[in-house]
Design a protein around this motif. Structure first.
Motif, PDB file in Angstrom:
ATOM      1  N   ALA A  30     -20.627  32.645  62.472  1.00  0.00           N
ATOM      2  CA  ALA A  30     -20.947  31.273  62.066  1.00  0.00           C
ATOM      3  C   ALA A  30     -20.274  30.904  60.750  1.00  0.00           C
ATOM      4  N   GLY A  31     -20.230  31.857  59.830  1.00  0.00           N
ATOM      5  CA  GLY A  31     -19.685  31.542  58.518  1.00  0.00           C
ATOM      6  C   GLY A  31     -18.320  32.130  58.245  1.00  0.00           C
ATOM      7  N   GLY A 111     -21.023  36.577  52.780  1.00  0.00           N
ATOM      8  CA  GLY A 111     -22.436  36.232  52.784  1.00  0.00           C
ATOM      9  C   GLY A 111     -23.243  37.345  53.423  1.00  0.00           C
ATOM     10  N   THR A 112     -23.998  37.003  54.462  1.00  0.00           N
ATOM     11  CA  THR A 112     -24.806  38.001  55.173  1.00  0.00           C
ATOM     12  C   THR A 112     -24.114  38.512  56.424  1.00  0.00           C
ATOM     13  N   GLU A 113     -22.876  38.062  56.674  1.00  0.00           N
ATOM     14  CA  GLU A 113     -22.159  38.425  57.893  1.00  0.00           C
ATOM     15  C   GLU A 113     -21.029  39.394  57.587  1.00  0.00           C
ATOM     16  N   THR A 114     -20.659  40.198  58.594  1.00  0.00           N
ATOM     17  CA  THR A 114     -19.567  41.166  58.464  1.00  0.00           C
ATOM     18  C   THR A 114     -18.600  41.004  59.624  1.00  0.00           C
ATOM     19  N   GLN A 115     -17.323  40.821  59.317  1.00  0.00           N
ATOM     20  CA  GLN A 115     -16.272  40.710  60.320  1.00  0.00           C
ATOM     21  C   GLN A 115     -15.416  41.976  60.281  1.00  0.00           C
ATOM     22  N   TYR A 116     -15.154  42.576  61.450  1.00  0.00           N
ATOM     23  CA  TYR A 116     -14.346  43.789  61.532  1.00  0.00           C
ATOM     24  C   TYR A 116     -12.919  43.446  61.931  1.00  0.00           C
ATOM     25  N   ILE A 117     -11.978  44.064  61.224  1.00  0.00           N
ATOM     26  CA  ILE A 117     -10.554  43.863  61.475  1.00  0.00           C
ATOM     27  C   ILE A 117      -9.942  45.219  61.820  1.00  0.00           C
TER      28      ILE A 117
END
Length: 562
Positions: A30-31, A111-117
Protein backbone atom coordinates in the motif's frame (compact mmCIF):
# COMPACT_ATOMS: atom_id res chain seq x y z
CA UNK A 1 27.37 -24.33 -3.80
CA UNK A 2 24.31 -23.89 -1.63
CA UNK A 3 20.92 -24.98 -2.93
CA UNK A 4 19.72 -21.42 -2.58
CA UNK A 5 22.23 -20.55 -5.33
CA UNK A 6 20.65 -23.18 -7.56
CA UNK A 7 17.28 -21.60 -6.89
CA UNK A 8 18.75 -18.19 -7.70
CA UNK A 9 20.10 -19.54 -10.98
CA UNK A 10 16.66 -20.82 -11.89
CA UNK A 11 15.15 -17.44 -11.11
CA UNK A 12 17.82 -15.75 -13.20
CA UNK A 13 17.22 -18.10 -16.11
CA UNK A 14 13.48 -17.51 -15.99
CA UNK A 15 14.00 -13.77 -15.74
CA UNK A 16 16.23 -13.75 -18.81
CA UNK A 17 13.98 -16.09 -20.78
CA UNK A 18 10.81 -14.09 -20.19
CA UNK A 19 12.22 -10.58 -20.07
CA UNK A 20 11.27 -9.79 -23.69
CA UNK A 21 7.73 -11.08 -23.35
CA UNK A 22 6.30 -9.34 -20.31
CA UNK A 23 7.34 -7.55 -17.17
CA UNK A 24 7.71 -9.42 -13.89
CA UNK A 25 4.61 -9.46 -11.76
CA UNK A 26 5.15 -7.28 -8.69
CA UNK A 27 3.21 -7.65 -5.46
CA UNK A 28 2.56 -4.01 -4.56
CA UNK A 29 2.35 -2.79 -0.99
CA UNK A 30 0.00 0.00 0.00
CA UNK A 31 2.76 2.42 0.86
CA UNK A 32 5.54 1.22 -1.42
CA UNK A 33 5.17 0.67 -5.16
CA UNK A 34 8.16 -0.74 -7.06
CA UNK A 35 8.44 -1.22 -10.81
CA UNK A 36 10.37 -4.50 -10.50
CA UNK A 37 11.23 -6.70 -7.52
CA UNK A 38 13.92 -8.65 -9.43
CA UNK A 39 17.10 -7.02 -10.69
CA UNK A 40 19.43 -8.80 -13.14
CA UNK A 41 23.11 -7.83 -13.55
CA UNK A 42 25.25 -9.46 -16.30
CA UNK A 43 28.00 -11.95 -15.38
CA UNK A 44 30.52 -9.54 -16.92
CA UNK A 45 29.53 -6.90 -14.39
CA UNK A 46 27.49 -3.73 -14.66
CA UNK A 47 24.50 -1.99 -13.17
CA UNK A 48 20.73 -2.31 -13.02
CA UNK A 49 18.11 -0.11 -11.37
CA UNK A 50 14.72 -0.17 -9.68
CA UNK A 51 12.30 2.74 -9.43
CA UNK A 52 9.74 2.99 -6.65
CA UNK A 53 7.36 5.35 -4.94
CA UNK A 54 7.36 5.41 -1.15
CA UNK A 55 4.77 7.00 1.12
CA UNK A 56 7.29 7.29 3.95
CA UNK A 57 11.06 7.42 4.52
CA UNK A 58 12.72 4.15 3.57
CA UNK A 59 15.96 2.23 4.25
CA UNK A 60 17.59 -1.12 3.54
CA UNK A 61 17.39 -3.62 6.37
CA UNK A 62 20.31 -5.88 7.30
CA UNK A 63 21.31 -8.51 4.78
CA UNK A 64 22.26 -11.90 6.25
CA UNK A 65 25.50 -13.17 4.72
CA UNK A 66 26.73 -16.74 4.45
CA UNK A 67 28.82 -16.26 7.60
CA UNK A 68 25.73 -15.17 9.54
CA UNK A 69 27.20 -11.71 10.04
CA UNK A 70 24.75 -8.89 9.38
CA UNK A 71 25.47 -6.05 7.03
CA UNK A 72 23.31 -3.98 4.75
CA UNK A 73 24.67 -5.39 1.47
CA UNK A 74 26.86 -8.34 0.52
CA UNK A 75 30.45 -7.36 -0.22
CA UNK A 76 30.11 -7.90 -3.99
CA UNK A 77 27.17 -5.50 -4.39
CA UNK A 78 26.85 -1.72 -4.05
CA UNK A 79 23.78 0.51 -4.18
CA UNK A 80 23.52 4.15 -5.15
CA UNK A 81 21.50 4.88 -2.01
CA UNK A 82 20.83 2.96 1.20
CA UNK A 83 18.01 5.17 2.51
CA UNK A 84 15.86 8.02 1.29
CA UNK A 85 12.77 10.21 1.72
CA UNK A 86 9.18 9.63 0.72
CA UNK A 87 8.36 10.16 -2.94
CA UNK A 88 9.78 8.83 -6.20
CA UNK A 89 13.21 7.16 -5.91
CA UNK A 90 15.63 5.27 -8.15
CA UNK A 91 18.29 2.94 -6.73
CA UNK A 92 21.04 1.54 -8.95
CA UNK A 93 22.82 -1.68 -8.05
CA UNK A 94 26.36 -2.35 -9.31
CA UNK A 95 28.56 -5.46 -9.24
CA UNK A 96 31.93 -6.41 -10.69
CA UNK A 97 32.32 -9.41 -13.00
CA UNK A 98 32.02 -12.87 -11.47
CA UNK A 99 32.96 -16.41 -12.42
CA UNK A 100 29.73 -17.85 -11.02
CA UNK A 101 26.19 -16.64 -10.62
CA UNK A 102 25.17 -15.14 -7.32
CA UNK A 103 22.15 -13.59 -5.69
CA UNK A 104 21.22 -11.30 -2.81
CA UNK A 105 17.82 -11.12 -1.19
CA UNK A 106 17.41 -7.56 0.08
CA UNK A 107 14.71 -5.96 2.22
CA UNK A 108 13.57 -2.32 2.09
CA UNK A 109 11.72 -0.99 5.13
CA UNK A 110 9.13 1.72 4.51
CA UNK A 111 7.04 2.67 7.51
CA UNK A 112 5.49 -0.56 8.79
CA UNK A 113 5.88 -2.38 5.45
CA UNK A 114 8.80 -4.37 4.02
CA UNK A 115 9.49 -4.88 0.31
CA UNK A 116 11.89 -7.65 -0.81
CA UNK A 117 14.19 -7.15 -3.78
CA UNK A 118 16.04 -10.07 -5.42
CA UNK A 119 19.33 -9.03 -7.08
CA UNK A 120 20.65 -11.69 -9.46
CA UNK A 121 23.96 -11.73 -11.32
CA UNK A 122 24.28 -14.31 -14.05
CA UNK A 123 23.23 -17.94 -13.92
CA UNK A 124 24.77 -20.02 -11.14
CA UNK A 125 26.84 -22.95 -12.40
CA UNK A 126 29.01 -25.49 -10.65
CA UNK A 127 31.90 -27.50 -12.06
CA UNK A 128 32.58 -31.10 -11.06
CA UNK A 129 36.28 -31.28 -10.30
CA UNK A 130 39.10 -33.11 -8.58
CA UNK A 131 40.95 -31.55 -5.67
CA UNK A 132 43.89 -30.90 -7.99
CA UNK A 133 41.60 -28.99 -10.36
CA UNK A 134 40.20 -26.97 -7.48
CA UNK A 135 43.69 -26.12 -6.26
CA UNK A 136 44.75 -25.02 -9.77
CA UNK A 137 41.48 -23.18 -10.48
CA UNK A 138 40.60 -19.52 -9.85
CA UNK A 139 39.24 -18.19 -6.58
CA UNK A 140 35.48 -17.42 -6.40
CA UNK A 141 34.58 -20.23 -8.81
CA UNK A 142 32.28 -22.93 -7.42
CA UNK A 143 33.18 -26.62 -7.56
CA UNK A 144 31.52 -29.97 -6.92
CA UNK A 145 34.08 -32.28 -5.29
CA UNK A 146 34.04 -35.85 -3.98
CA UNK A 147 36.73 -37.17 -1.66
CA UNK A 148 37.59 -38.79 1.64
CA UNK A 149 37.28 -36.90 4.93
CA UNK A 150 40.82 -37.14 6.34
CA UNK A 151 40.47 -34.93 9.39
CA UNK A 152 37.88 -32.86 11.26
CA UNK A 153 38.98 -29.52 12.72
CA UNK A 154 35.71 -28.02 13.98
CA UNK A 155 32.19 -29.38 14.43
CA UNK A 156 30.46 -26.07 15.19
CA UNK A 157 30.69 -24.84 11.60
CA UNK A 158 31.84 -28.07 9.95
CA UNK A 159 35.51 -27.46 9.12
CA UNK A 160 37.33 -30.52 7.77
CA UNK A 161 39.78 -31.83 5.18
CA UNK A 162 38.79 -33.54 1.91
CA UNK A 163 41.29 -35.60 -0.08
CA UNK A 164 40.55 -37.43 -3.33
CA UNK A 165 44.07 -38.71 -4.03
CA UNK A 166 44.91 -35.80 -6.34
CA UNK A 167 45.24 -33.29 -3.52
CA UNK A 168 43.62 -31.96 -0.36
CA UNK A 169 41.13 -29.10 0.10
CA UNK A 170 40.04 -27.54 3.38
CA UNK A 171 36.26 -27.31 3.79
CA UNK A 172 35.72 -24.09 5.76
CA UNK A 173 32.12 -24.43 6.89
CA UNK A 174 29.55 -27.03 5.79
CA UNK A 175 25.90 -26.04 5.33
CA UNK A 176 22.60 -27.74 4.62
CA UNK A 177 20.04 -26.85 1.95
CA UNK A 178 18.88 -23.82 3.94
CA UNK A 179 22.42 -22.50 4.29
CA UNK A 180 22.59 -23.39 8.00
CA UNK A 181 25.49 -25.01 9.84
CA UNK A 182 24.10 -28.38 10.90
CA UNK A 183 27.07 -30.71 11.37
CA UNK A 184 25.29 -33.45 13.32
CA UNK A 185 22.80 -33.85 10.48
CA UNK A 186 25.52 -34.71 7.94
CA UNK A 187 26.96 -37.64 9.93
CA UNK A 188 30.44 -37.16 8.45
CA UNK A 189 33.31 -39.12 10.02
CA UNK A 190 36.96 -39.49 9.11
CA UNK A 191 37.18 -42.07 6.32
CA UNK A 192 33.78 -41.32 4.79
CA UNK A 193 33.46 -40.46 1.11
CA UNK A 194 31.73 -37.08 0.94
CA UNK A 195 30.49 -34.86 -1.88
CA UNK A 196 30.16 -31.10 -1.34
CA UNK A 197 29.93 -28.03 -3.53
CA UNK A 198 30.96 -24.47 -2.86
CA UNK A 199 33.06 -21.46 -3.91
CA UNK A 200 36.85 -21.62 -3.72
CA UNK A 201 39.02 -19.18 -1.86
CA UNK A 202 42.69 -19.15 -0.86
CA UNK A 203 43.55 -18.06 2.67
CA UNK A 204 47.21 -17.75 3.68
CA UNK A 205 48.10 -20.34 1.06
CA UNK A 206 45.36 -22.80 2.09
CA UNK A 207 42.83 -23.70 -0.62
CA UNK A 208 39.31 -23.76 0.80
CA UNK A 209 35.72 -24.28 -0.19
CA UNK A 210 33.81 -21.79 1.94
CA UNK A 211 30.41 -22.75 3.40
CA UNK A 212 30.26 -25.76 1.09
CA UNK A 213 26.81 -27.25 0.64
CA UNK A 214 26.57 -30.88 1.74
CA UNK A 215 25.48 -33.16 -1.12
CA UNK A 216 25.99 -36.75 0.03
CA UNK A 217 28.04 -39.09 2.21
CA UNK A 218 29.08 -42.67 1.53
CA UNK A 219 29.88 -44.18 4.90
CA UNK A 220 33.21 -45.95 5.23
CA UNK A 221 33.20 -49.73 5.70
CA UNK A 222 35.94 -49.39 8.29
CA UNK A 223 36.22 -47.27 11.40
CA UNK A 224 38.20 -47.14 14.63
CA UNK A 225 36.12 -48.80 17.34
CA UNK A 226 38.40 -48.80 20.39
CA UNK A 227 41.88 -47.60 21.40
CA UNK A 228 43.94 -48.67 24.39
CA UNK A 229 45.01 -46.39 26.02
CA UNK A 230 41.95 -44.22 25.35
CA UNK A 231 44.00 -41.10 24.58
CA UNK A 232 46.03 -43.06 21.95
CA UNK A 233 49.23 -41.81 23.60
CA UNK A 234 52.28 -43.77 24.66
CA UNK A 235 54.43 -42.55 27.58
CA UNK A 236 57.85 -41.03 26.99
CA UNK A 237 59.44 -44.27 28.20
CA UNK A 238 57.85 -46.11 25.27
CA UNK A 239 54.95 -48.54 25.16
CA UNK A 240 52.15 -50.17 23.20
CA UNK A 241 49.02 -48.68 21.63
CA UNK A 242 46.25 -51.11 20.61
CA UNK A 243 43.70 -50.11 17.96
CA UNK A 244 40.60 -52.24 17.36
CA UNK A 245 38.61 -51.64 14.17
CA UNK A 246 35.08 -52.36 12.97
CA UNK A 247 35.65 -53.68 9.43
CA UNK A 248 32.92 -54.68 6.96
CA UNK A 249 35.23 -54.78 3.96
CA UNK A 250 37.62 -57.37 2.61
CA UNK A 251 41.05 -57.38 4.25
CA UNK A 252 42.84 -54.92 6.51
CA UNK A 253 45.80 -52.89 5.30
CA UNK A 254 47.95 -50.72 7.55
CA UNK A 255 51.51 -49.44 7.63
CA UNK A 256 53.51 -47.00 9.72
CA UNK A 257 53.78 -43.55 8.06
CA UNK A 258 57.24 -42.55 6.86
CA UNK A 259 57.29 -39.55 9.20
CA UNK A 260 57.04 -41.88 12.23
CA UNK A 261 59.14 -44.83 11.07
CA UNK A 262 61.98 -43.91 13.45
CA UNK A 263 59.84 -44.22 16.60
CA UNK A 264 56.69 -46.23 15.80
CA UNK A 265 56.50 -49.83 14.59
CA UNK A 266 53.89 -52.54 14.01
CA UNK A 267 53.98 -54.91 16.98
CA UNK A 268 51.20 -57.29 15.93
CA UNK A 269 48.13 -57.65 13.68
CA UNK A 270 45.46 -60.14 14.72
CA UNK A 271 42.13 -60.01 12.87
CA UNK A 272 40.91 -56.42 13.17
CA UNK A 273 43.20 -55.54 16.07
CA UNK A 274 46.48 -53.75 15.38
CA UNK A 275 49.11 -53.10 18.06
CA UNK A 276 51.80 -50.44 17.61
CA UNK A 277 55.00 -50.06 19.63
CA UNK A 278 56.52 -46.67 20.44
CA UNK A 279 60.23 -46.39 21.23
CA UNK A 280 61.57 -44.32 24.13
CA UNK A 281 61.30 -40.59 23.51
CA UNK A 282 63.87 -38.29 25.08
CA UNK A 283 62.86 -35.29 22.99
CA UNK A 284 59.68 -33.42 22.23
CA UNK A 285 56.20 -34.93 22.18
CA UNK A 286 55.38 -36.39 18.77
CA UNK A 287 52.43 -37.73 16.85
CA UNK A 288 51.45 -39.20 13.52
CA UNK A 289 48.28 -40.06 11.62
CA UNK A 290 47.84 -43.76 10.85
CA UNK A 291 45.49 -44.84 8.04
CA UNK A 292 43.67 -48.19 8.01
CA UNK A 293 42.22 -49.43 4.71
CA UNK A 294 39.87 -52.11 3.47
CA UNK A 295 38.48 -52.90 0.01
CA UNK A 296 35.08 -53.76 -1.40
CA UNK A 297 33.96 -54.05 -5.05
CA UNK A 298 37.08 -52.37 -6.33
CA UNK A 299 36.77 -49.37 -3.98
CA UNK A 300 39.08 -48.54 -1.10
CA UNK A 301 37.67 -47.35 2.23
CA UNK A 302 39.74 -45.89 5.02
CA UNK A 303 39.76 -44.78 8.63
CA UNK A 304 42.35 -42.72 10.45
CA UNK A 305 43.51 -42.07 13.97
CA UNK A 306 46.23 -39.93 15.50
CA UNK A 307 48.78 -41.80 17.63
CA UNK A 308 50.90 -39.72 19.99
CA UNK A 309 53.74 -40.07 22.43
CA UNK A 310 54.61 -37.87 25.34
CA UNK A 311 58.07 -36.34 25.35
CA UNK A 312 60.30 -34.84 27.95
CA UNK A 313 59.00 -31.41 26.90
CA UNK A 314 55.46 -30.13 26.63
CA UNK A 315 54.87 -31.29 30.19
CA UNK A 316 54.16 -29.39 33.41
CA UNK A 317 57.78 -29.86 34.48
CA UNK A 318 59.17 -28.70 31.12
CA UNK A 319 56.57 -26.77 29.08
CA UNK A 320 56.96 -26.06 25.40
CA UNK A 321 58.32 -22.66 24.51
CA UNK A 322 56.17 -20.80 21.99
CA UNK A 323 58.61 -21.74 19.21
CA UNK A 324 58.43 -25.42 20.20
CA UNK A 325 54.63 -25.36 20.39
CA UNK A 326 54.39 -23.81 16.92
CA UNK A 327 56.71 -26.47 15.51
CA UNK A 328 54.71 -29.27 17.17
CA UNK A 329 51.35 -27.91 15.99
CA UNK A 330 52.69 -27.65 12.45
CA UNK A 331 52.60 -31.46 12.21
CA UNK A 332 49.01 -31.83 13.43
CA UNK A 333 46.04 -32.63 11.19
CA UNK A 334 43.55 -32.70 14.08
CA UNK A 335 43.48 -31.44 17.68
CA UNK A 336 45.53 -33.46 20.15
CA UNK A 337 43.60 -35.80 22.42
CA UNK A 338 45.86 -35.07 25.40
CA UNK A 339 47.00 -31.92 27.17
CA UNK A 340 50.27 -30.11 26.56
CA UNK A 341 51.84 -27.18 28.42
CA UNK A 342 53.02 -24.03 26.62
CA UNK A 343 54.99 -21.24 28.29
CA UNK A 344 55.31 -17.70 26.94
CA UNK A 345 54.58 -14.03 27.49
CA UNK A 346 51.20 -12.44 26.76
CA UNK A 347 51.86 -10.13 23.82
CA UNK A 348 48.35 -9.15 22.71
CA UNK A 349 44.88 -9.64 24.19
CA UNK A 350 42.03 -10.35 21.77
CA UNK A 351 39.40 -10.39 24.51
CA UNK A 352 39.68 -10.60 28.27
CA UNK A 353 37.90 -13.03 30.57
CA UNK A 354 34.20 -12.43 31.19
CA UNK A 355 31.67 -14.09 33.44
CA UNK A 356 29.34 -14.54 30.46
CA UNK A 357 31.74 -16.76 28.50
CA UNK A 358 34.25 -17.79 31.16
CA UNK A 359 37.13 -17.70 28.66
CA UNK A 360 39.69 -15.34 27.15
CA UNK A 361 41.74 -15.28 23.97
CA UNK A 362 45.24 -13.83 23.74
CA UNK A 363 48.52 -14.16 21.83
CA UNK A 364 51.80 -15.35 23.32
CA UNK A 365 55.40 -15.10 22.17
CA UNK A 366 58.76 -16.06 23.63
CA UNK A 367 59.86 -12.42 23.90
CA UNK A 368 56.62 -10.65 24.83
CA UNK A 369 56.50 -8.88 21.46
CA UNK A 370 53.47 -9.37 19.21
CA UNK A 371 54.78 -10.01 15.70
CA UNK A 372 51.58 -10.56 13.71
CA UNK A 373 53.38 -13.61 12.34
CA UNK A 374 52.08 -17.15 12.93
CA UNK A 375 55.65 -18.48 12.79
CA UNK A 376 56.38 -16.53 15.99
CA UNK A 377 52.99 -16.00 17.68
CA UNK A 378 50.94 -18.67 19.48
CA UNK A 379 47.24 -18.11 20.13
CA UNK A 380 45.75 -19.10 23.48
CA UNK A 381 42.28 -19.43 21.98
CA UNK A 382 39.16 -19.43 24.16
CA UNK A 383 40.98 -20.66 27.28
CA UNK A 384 39.49 -21.03 30.76
CA UNK A 385 40.87 -19.82 34.09
CA UNK A 386 42.95 -21.90 36.53
CA UNK A 387 42.04 -25.59 36.58
CA UNK A 388 40.18 -25.13 33.27
CA UNK A 389 37.35 -23.62 35.28
CA UNK A 390 35.23 -20.79 33.83
CA UNK A 391 36.38 -17.35 34.95
CA UNK A 392 34.09 -15.84 37.60
CA UNK A 393 33.52 -12.32 38.82
CA UNK A 394 36.19 -11.52 41.39
CA UNK A 395 38.96 -13.43 39.62
CA UNK A 396 41.89 -11.38 38.36
CA UNK A 397 42.36 -10.33 34.73
CA UNK A 398 45.26 -11.15 32.42
CA UNK A 399 47.66 -8.44 31.23
CA UNK A 400 50.09 -7.96 28.37
CA UNK A 401 53.60 -8.68 29.62
CA UNK A 402 52.62 -11.45 32.05
CA UNK A 403 54.55 -14.72 31.97
CA UNK A 404 51.97 -17.48 31.51
CA UNK A 405 51.75 -21.22 31.08
CA UNK A 406 48.61 -22.60 29.41
CA UNK A 407 47.62 -26.25 29.46
CA UNK A 408 45.25 -28.10 27.16
CA UNK A 409 44.72 -29.64 23.76
CA UNK A 410 46.71 -28.07 20.92
CA UNK A 411 45.73 -27.72 17.28
CA UNK A 412 46.71 -26.07 14.01
CA UNK A 413 43.79 -23.99 12.75
CA UNK A 414 44.36 -22.83 9.17
CA UNK A 415 48.08 -22.67 9.84
CA UNK A 416 47.81 -20.98 13.25
CA UNK A 417 49.23 -22.86 16.24
CA UNK A 418 46.75 -22.50 19.08
CA UNK A 419 44.90 -24.15 21.92
CA UNK A 420 41.79 -26.07 20.94
CA UNK A 421 38.70 -23.96 21.69
CA UNK A 422 37.46 -24.40 25.29
CA UNK A 423 39.81 -27.35 25.80
CA UNK A 424 42.57 -25.47 27.63
CA UNK A 425 43.10 -23.20 30.61
CA UNK A 426 45.59 -21.09 32.51
CA UNK A 427 48.11 -23.23 34.43
CA UNK A 428 50.43 -20.52 35.77
CA UNK A 429 50.64 -16.73 35.78
CA UNK A 430 54.07 -15.42 36.75
CA UNK A 431 54.88 -18.76 38.32
CA UNK A 432 51.67 -18.96 40.36
CA UNK A 433 48.98 -21.64 40.11
CA UNK A 434 46.61 -19.60 42.30
CA UNK A 435 46.39 -16.09 43.72
CA UNK A 436 47.37 -16.92 47.32
CA UNK A 437 50.71 -15.06 46.96
CA UNK A 438 49.50 -12.68 44.25
CA UNK A 439 49.80 -13.15 40.50
CA UNK A 440 52.40 -10.57 39.57
CA UNK A 441 49.76 -8.39 37.88
CA UNK A 442 49.14 -4.67 38.39
CA UNK A 443 45.97 -5.30 40.40
CA UNK A 444 47.44 -8.34 42.15
CA UNK A 445 51.23 -8.03 42.64
CA UNK A 446 53.31 -10.93 43.90
CA UNK A 447 54.10 -10.75 47.58
CA UNK A 448 57.68 -11.51 48.58
CA UNK A 449 57.00 -15.19 49.27
CA UNK A 450 55.53 -15.51 45.79
CA UNK A 451 58.38 -13.59 44.13
CA UNK A 452 61.02 -15.71 45.86
CA UNK A 453 59.23 -18.95 44.97
CA UNK A 454 58.92 -17.87 41.34
CA UNK A 455 62.60 -16.92 41.04
CA UNK A 456 63.59 -20.24 42.59
CA UNK A 457 61.93 -22.04 39.67
CA UNK A 458 64.16 -20.20 37.18
CA UNK A 459 67.46 -21.59 36.02
CA UNK A 460 70.50 -19.85 37.47
CA UNK A 461 70.98 -16.37 35.90
CA UNK A 462 67.84 -16.79 33.76
CA UNK A 463 65.74 -13.63 33.37
CA UNK A 464 61.96 -13.64 32.94
CA UNK A 465 60.94 -12.65 29.43
CA UNK A 466 57.88 -10.83 30.79
CA UNK A 467 57.68 -8.15 33.45
CA UNK A 468 56.26 -8.80 36.92
CA UNK A 469 54.63 -6.65 39.62
CA UNK A 470 56.04 -7.22 43.15
CA UNK A 471 55.01 -5.65 46.48
CA UNK A 472 56.90 -5.75 49.79
CA UNK A 473 58.22 -3.78 52.74
CA UNK A 474 61.81 -2.48 52.86
CA UNK A 475 63.61 -4.58 55.47
CA UNK A 476 67.27 -3.84 54.69
CA UNK A 477 69.29 -1.19 52.83
CA UNK A 478 72.39 -1.86 50.76
CA UNK A 479 75.55 0.21 50.38
CA UNK A 480 74.21 2.59 47.77
CA UNK A 481 71.17 4.79 47.39
CA UNK A 482 69.83 7.09 44.71
CA UNK A 483 71.87 10.26 44.31
CA UNK A 484 74.56 12.00 42.32
CA UNK A 485 76.56 8.82 41.80
CA UNK A 486 73.77 6.49 40.72
CA UNK A 487 70.43 6.64 38.93
CA UNK A 488 69.46 3.35 40.57
CA UNK A 489 69.28 1.94 44.07
CA UNK A 490 69.37 -1.49 45.69
CA UNK A 491 67.49 -2.66 48.78
CA UNK A 492 65.81 -5.73 50.30
CA UNK A 493 62.10 -6.42 50.66
CA UNK A 494 60.14 -8.85 52.83
CA UNK A 495 56.45 -9.34 53.50
CA UNK A 496 56.59 -8.11 57.11
CA UNK A 497 59.59 -5.76 57.08
CA UNK A 498 61.70 -8.29 58.99
CA UNK A 499 64.85 -10.03 57.82
CA UNK A 500 64.38 -13.49 59.28
CA UNK A 501 62.10 -14.87 56.53
CA UNK A 502 61.87 -14.71 52.74
CA UNK A 503 63.81 -11.74 51.33
CA UNK A 504 63.83 -10.35 47.81
CA UNK A 505 66.46 -7.95 46.48
CA UNK A 506 65.34 -4.96 44.45
CA UNK A 507 68.67 -4.79 42.67
CA UNK A 508 69.85 -1.74 40.70
CA UNK A 509 66.29 -0.51 40.31
CA UNK A 510 65.21 2.78 38.73
CA UNK A 511 63.02 5.42 40.35
CA UNK A 512 59.35 6.20 39.66
CA UNK A 513 60.25 8.76 36.99
CA UNK A 514 61.82 6.12 34.74
CA UNK A 515 59.34 3.43 33.60
CA UNK A 516 61.45 2.82 30.48
CA UNK A 517 64.47 1.88 32.62
CA UNK A 518 66.65 4.31 30.67
CA UNK A 519 70.13 4.80 32.23
CA UNK A 520 70.29 8.37 30.92
CA UNK A 521 67.31 9.45 33.03
CA UNK A 522 68.62 10.95 36.28
CA UNK A 523 67.16 10.51 39.73
CA UNK A 524 65.30 13.77 40.48
CA UNK A 525 66.86 16.06 43.04
CA UNK A 526 63.63 16.14 45.06
CA UNK A 527 63.08 12.39 44.78
CA UNK A 528 62.13 10.35 47.82
CA UNK A 529 64.94 8.16 49.14
CA UNK A 530 64.43 4.57 50.25
CA UNK A 531 63.95 3.97 53.95
CA UNK A 532 63.19 1.01 56.20
CA UNK A 533 59.51 0.17 56.60
CA UNK A 534 58.38 1.69 53.31
CA UNK A 535 55.91 -0.27 51.22
CA UNK A 536 57.27 -0.58 47.68
CA UNK A 537 55.55 -1.75 44.50
CA UNK A 538 57.96 -2.43 41.64
CA UNK A 539 57.60 -3.63 38.06
CA UNK A 540 60.20 -5.32 35.89
CA UNK A 541 62.06 -8.47 34.94
CA UNK A 542 63.03 -10.93 37.67
CA UNK A 543 65.98 -13.29 37.87
CA UNK A 544 67.62 -16.01 39.94
CA UNK A 545 71.15 -14.71 40.42
CA UNK A 546 73.26 -17.51 41.91
CA UNK A 547 70.35 -18.53 44.12
CA UNK A 548 69.23 -14.99 45.03
CA UNK A 549 65.73 -13.88 44.05
CA UNK A 550 65.98 -10.34 42.70
CA UNK A 551 65.17 -7.90 39.92
CA UNK A 552 67.36 -8.13 36.85
CA UNK A 553 69.93 -5.30 36.95
CA UNK A 554 68.50 -2.05 35.52
CA UNK A 555 65.38 -3.81 34.21
CA UNK A 556 62.86 -2.72 36.84
CA UNK A 557 61.54 0.49 38.40
CA UNK A 558 59.55 1.63 41.41
CA UNK A 559 55.84 2.10 40.71
CA UNK A 560 54.81 3.37 44.12
CA UNK A 561 56.53 4.16 47.40
CA UNK A 562 54.71 4.68 50.73
Amino acid sequence: MKLKYIFAALVATLAIATGCQKENTVHELAGFKVDNSSVVIPMSGGSASITFTANDAWEFLNYVTEKKETKQLPSWLTASAMAGPAGSNTVTFTAESTLDGRTANLAIKCGTETQYINVIQGVATVAKATCAEVIAGPDSKSYLVTGICTGIANTSYGNWYLNDGTGEVYIYGTVDASGSYNWSKFNIEVGDEVTVQGPKTTYNGTVELVDAAFVSVNKSLIKVEEIDPEDATAPADGGLIKVTLANKGQGLYVSVPDDAADWLSLYSVEGNTVVFKAAENNGKARSTTVTFETKQSGKTYSAQTVLSQMGRTGTAALPYSVAEAIEFCGGLTAPTTIDFYVSGVISKIVYTFSEQYGTATFWMSDTGEYYGDTTKDFEAYSVYWFGKEPWADGDEQIEVGANVVVVGQLTSYKGTAETNSKAAGIYKINGQTNSDNGLGLSACPLNIAGAVAYCNTLESNAVTAGKVWVKGIVCELTKYQYGASYNTASFWLSDDGKTDGDKFEAYSIFYTNNPDCDSSVAFPADGKLIDLGQEIVLYGNLTNYKGTAETASKKAYIVSQK
